[in-house]
Design an enzyme around this catalytic site. Structure first.
Site, PDB file in Angstrom:
ATOM      1  N   GLN A   1      -4.595  -1.266   9.814  1.00  0.00           N
ATOM      2  CA  GLN A   1      -4.516  -2.599   9.215  1.00  0.00           C
ATOM      3  C   GLN A   1      -5.119  -3.639  10.146  1.00  0.00           C
ATOM      4  OE1 GLN A   1      -3.617  -3.189   6.103  1.00  0.00           O
ATOM      5  NE2 GLN A   1      -3.814  -5.400   6.234  1.00  0.00           N
TER       6      GLN A   1
ATOM      7  N   LYS B   1       0.837  -1.203   0.000  1.00  0.00           N
ATOM      8  CA  LYS B   1       0.000   0.000   0.000  1.00  0.00           C
ATOM      9  C   LYS B   1       0.874   1.257   0.000  1.00  0.00           C
ATOM     10  CE  LYS B   1      -3.820  -2.326   2.347  1.00  0.00           C
ATOM     11  NZ  LYS B   1      -4.554  -2.615   3.591  1.00  0.00           N
TER      12      LYS B   1
ATOM     13  N   ASP C   1     -11.292   2.755   4.176  1.00  0.00           N
ATOM     14  CA  ASP C   1     -11.586   1.319   4.118  1.00  0.00           C
ATOM     15  C   ASP C   1     -13.092   1.063   4.078  1.00  0.00           C
ATOM     16  OD1 ASP C   1      -9.376  -0.428   3.996  1.00  0.00           O
ATOM     17  OD2 ASP C   1      -8.841   0.015   6.076  1.00  0.00           O
TER      18      ASP C   1
END
Ligand code: GUN
Length: 310
Positions: A99, A55, A125
């Site tokens: 994460q 990422k 997200d």
């Protein structure tokens, strides 16, 4: 892969990415700074390390300023919440990504508490309850990257969704549920299956579009698949055991070279034999995975643009 048409996520991801640089440049010129993404990585999970590194690289290559904050395995939930709070307040941070999974020592509710704390406008997200609610009601918002990527993949492959029977195996908040919602909003007839579903293979075999998001290597065998169905494999299990790799792919598989070189090979939920029955199939790696990061970049850019517009 034999028989089934291969749905190449790298090609689709590359096509989507070509549309992003002009938007990054326009944002940067107007805002006087690049779009910013704040990332929190707690602990040392091997998979998470790789995903976060990928990422970061993707952000840098696009001109998005990614800021990584790391915490040790034994960090507290409060330490994660403090970083989220800082990113929430930071003017130069447009998107926040914590994460998953968080270290197990943080307790069962840790992820819920942390995702609840992310400002919905920075929730790239799409994991906050606000964005999950917006998605359920089909309102504008940010949808999770992996299921959004699956829709892109189907669209660009010309695979119809409307009126089709879709079965999603897996009911996670990150993939299964949002996947079902996105398919529903595109007018598919959607069934969500899970570990308590009775006669799972028979239900799965009703699908024109079968999405496997279980996290168990090779779980979806040929008896789950209607001949000609489109099969989307969201699984990414790291296999490190040579015998397990041979059991799935056979003793001649090039996977064994990958295993010898890297110490692991990434495999999906879909058994290799499904390629003989499916009409179209996403490979692992190289299917849904590349789209997840591309959709994250796209969500980050969108969050940045929306913050400037309001
Ligand atoms: N862990 C596995 N997939 C994801 C994802 O898309 N976002 C975050 N934050 N964590 C993940």
């Amino acid at each position: 892969m034999t028989g089934a048409r291969r749905l190449d996520g790298k090609v689709v991801a590359a096509a989507i990415r070509t549309s992003l640089p002009p938007r990054v440049q326009a944002f940067t010129a107007a805002a006087g700074r690049p779009p910013g993404l704040g990332i929190v990585l707690a602990g040392h999970d091997g998979g998470s390390e790789t995903y976060v590194r990928n990422k970061m690289v993707a952000c840098e290559s696009l001109g998005v300023n990614a800021v990584l904050e790391r915490l040790p395995d034994e960090a507290s939930v409060d330490a994660v919440l403090a970083l989220v709070d800082r990113f929430n307040r930071a003017e130069s941070v447009d998107g926040i990504l914590v994460q998953s999974p968080l270290p197990s020592g943080m307790g069962r509710d840790a992820e819920k508490r942390v995702f609840d704390a992310i400002h919905p406008d920075k929730d790239v997200d799409g994991f906050t309850p606000i964005n999950a609610g917006r998605l359920t009601q089909n309102r504008p918002g940010i949808a999770p990257g992996t299921p959004s990527g699956v829709i892109e993949l189907l669209d660009r492959a010309g695979i119809p969704i409307e009126g089709q029977r879709a079965v999603v195996i897996g009911r996670s908040d990150i993939v299964g549920k949002p996947m079902a919602m996105l398919l529903l909003h595109r007018h598919a007839t959607v069934t969500i299956c899970h570990s308590r579903t009775v006669d799972l293979p028979a239900v799965a075999a009703t699908a024109d579009i079968l999405v496997a998001a279980v996290g168990r290597a090779g779980f979806v065998t040929r008896d789950f698949v209607k001949p000609g169905a489109t099969v989307i494999d969201v699984g990414t299990t790291w296999l490190r055991d040579r015998d397990e790799v041979i059991a799935l792919f056979g003793p001649e598989s090039p996977r064994l070279d990958v295993l010898a070189r890297r110490g692991h090979t990434v495999v999906g939920d879909v058994h290799p034999e499904v390629a003989e029955v499916a009409g179209a199939l996403t490979p692992v790696p190289g299917g849904v995975g590349p789209l997840t990061i591309t959709m994250l970049l796209s969500n980050t850019l969108r969050a940045a643009e929306l913050r400037r517009a309001t």
